[in-house]
Enzyme design. Structure first.
Site, PDB file in Angstrom:
ATOM      1  N   LYS A 238       0.737  -1.462 -10.586  1.00 26.64           N
ATOM      2  CA  LYS A 238       0.368  -0.906  -9.270  1.00 26.64           C
ATOM      3  C   LYS A 238       0.733   0.579  -9.283  1.00 26.64           C
ATOM      4  O   LYS A 238       1.827   0.949  -9.724  1.00 26.64           O
ATOM      5  CB  LYS A 238       1.188  -1.674  -8.230  1.00 26.64           C
TER       6      LYS A 238
ATOM      7  N   HIS B  79       0.642   2.694  -6.544  1.00 23.14           N
ATOM      8  CA  HIS B  79       1.046   3.253  -5.247  1.00 23.14           C
ATOM      9  C   HIS B  79       2.283   2.479  -4.759  1.00 23.14           C
ATOM     10  O   HIS B  79       2.738   1.563  -5.455  1.00 23.14           O
ATOM     11  CB  HIS B  79      -0.098   3.144  -4.228  1.00 23.14           C
TER      12      HIS B  79
END
Ligand SMILES: O=P(O)(O)OC[C@H]1O[C@H](OP(=O)(O)OP(=O)(O)O)[C@H](O)[C@@H]1O
Ligand SMILES: O=C(O)c1cc(=O)[nH]c(=O)[nH]1
Length: 223
Positions: free
Chosen positions: A107, A109
């Site tokens: 991921k 963010h």
């Protein structure tokens, strides 16, 4: 795990539709006359009971550990339910049971990365449903070591007791034995193919599957 508990687990898996007999193609491409689909422990009651089986198997093993790790995807609910059951188990009384899992895709963010849950540290038990070729365990060991923690054991639901590899190049030991040898850690299972065969012997309604499972074990299995 003691025979009667392993038998109860195999019966539970059958009742939940998790253990099936027929003709299945596995991740390795090998065809198997039986399949264990842990994704079908898919309601609160069954996944809660599954956690209790994992917790009891780990308690019976006498292994000490600091936390659990569940490899994505199916390992995530497995580690979660095992952690809940262990936190209520007398063998783990008064000691927390942290757990973590990974994402298959990083991921980029928010908190980012691939690891979720408690920081990986200390002696880590990897929790999964089955080991076939050992790929998932290998990836988990690499993640745990990269974080500075130590793989302590693998806890699985079912030991298929079979050799890995192509038909003309089968591993000497079973995939589980190869994991134990490669990483120097124990693999604890709730039940095994031997328990499934005992079920087939006991239950007349399943008798039609006996020959296919016996032939499969003779071809790929270890004792
Ligand atoms: O020993 P291996 O050859 O790695 O096979 C066993 C792994 O394969 C399956 O998961 P899969 O990789 O299909 O992912 P999933 O949990 O997302 O279904 C299973 O749940 C184990 O994690
Ligand atoms: O080898 C596999 O792909 C496999 C076998 C099995 O019994 N269960 C499962 O989820 N995967």
């Amino acid at each position: 795990m003691p025979g009667s508990r392993a038998q109860a687990f195999v019966r539970f898996a059958l009742e939940q539709g998790v253990l099936n007999f027929g003709d299945f193609t596995m991740k390795s491409g090998r065809r198997s006359p039986y399949f264990f689909n842990a994704g079908l422990f898919n309601d609160g009651a069954s996944v809660g009971r599954l956690g209790q089986f994992y917790a009891q198997a780990l308690a019976d093993s006498g292994l000490d550990f600091d936390m659990l790790f569940g490899p994505a995807y199916k390992g995530i609910p497995l580690a979660t339910t095992a952690a809940i059951a262990l936190s209520n188990h007398p063998a783990r009384a008064d000691r927390p049971v942290p757990f973590a899992f990974n994402r298959k895709e990083a991921k980029d963010h928010g908190e980012g990365g691939t690891l979720v849950g408690a920081p990986l540290q200390g002696r880590v038990v990897i929790i999964d449903d089955v080991i076939t070729a050992g790929t998932s365990v290998r990836e988990s060991v690499a993640l745990i070591r990269a974080a500075g923690a130590r793989p302590a054991a693998v806890l699985i639901a079912l030991d298929r007791m079979e050799r890995a590899g192509a038909d003309d190049a089968l591993s000497e030991g079973s995939a589980v034995q190869e994991v134990e040898r490669a990483y120097g850690i124990p693999v604890v299972s709730i039940a095994s193919l031997a328990d499934i065969m005992a079920l087939l012997e006991d239950d007349a309604t399943l008798a039609r599957h006996r020959d296919a499972v016996s032939a499969y074990r003779a071809r790929y299995g270890v004792q």
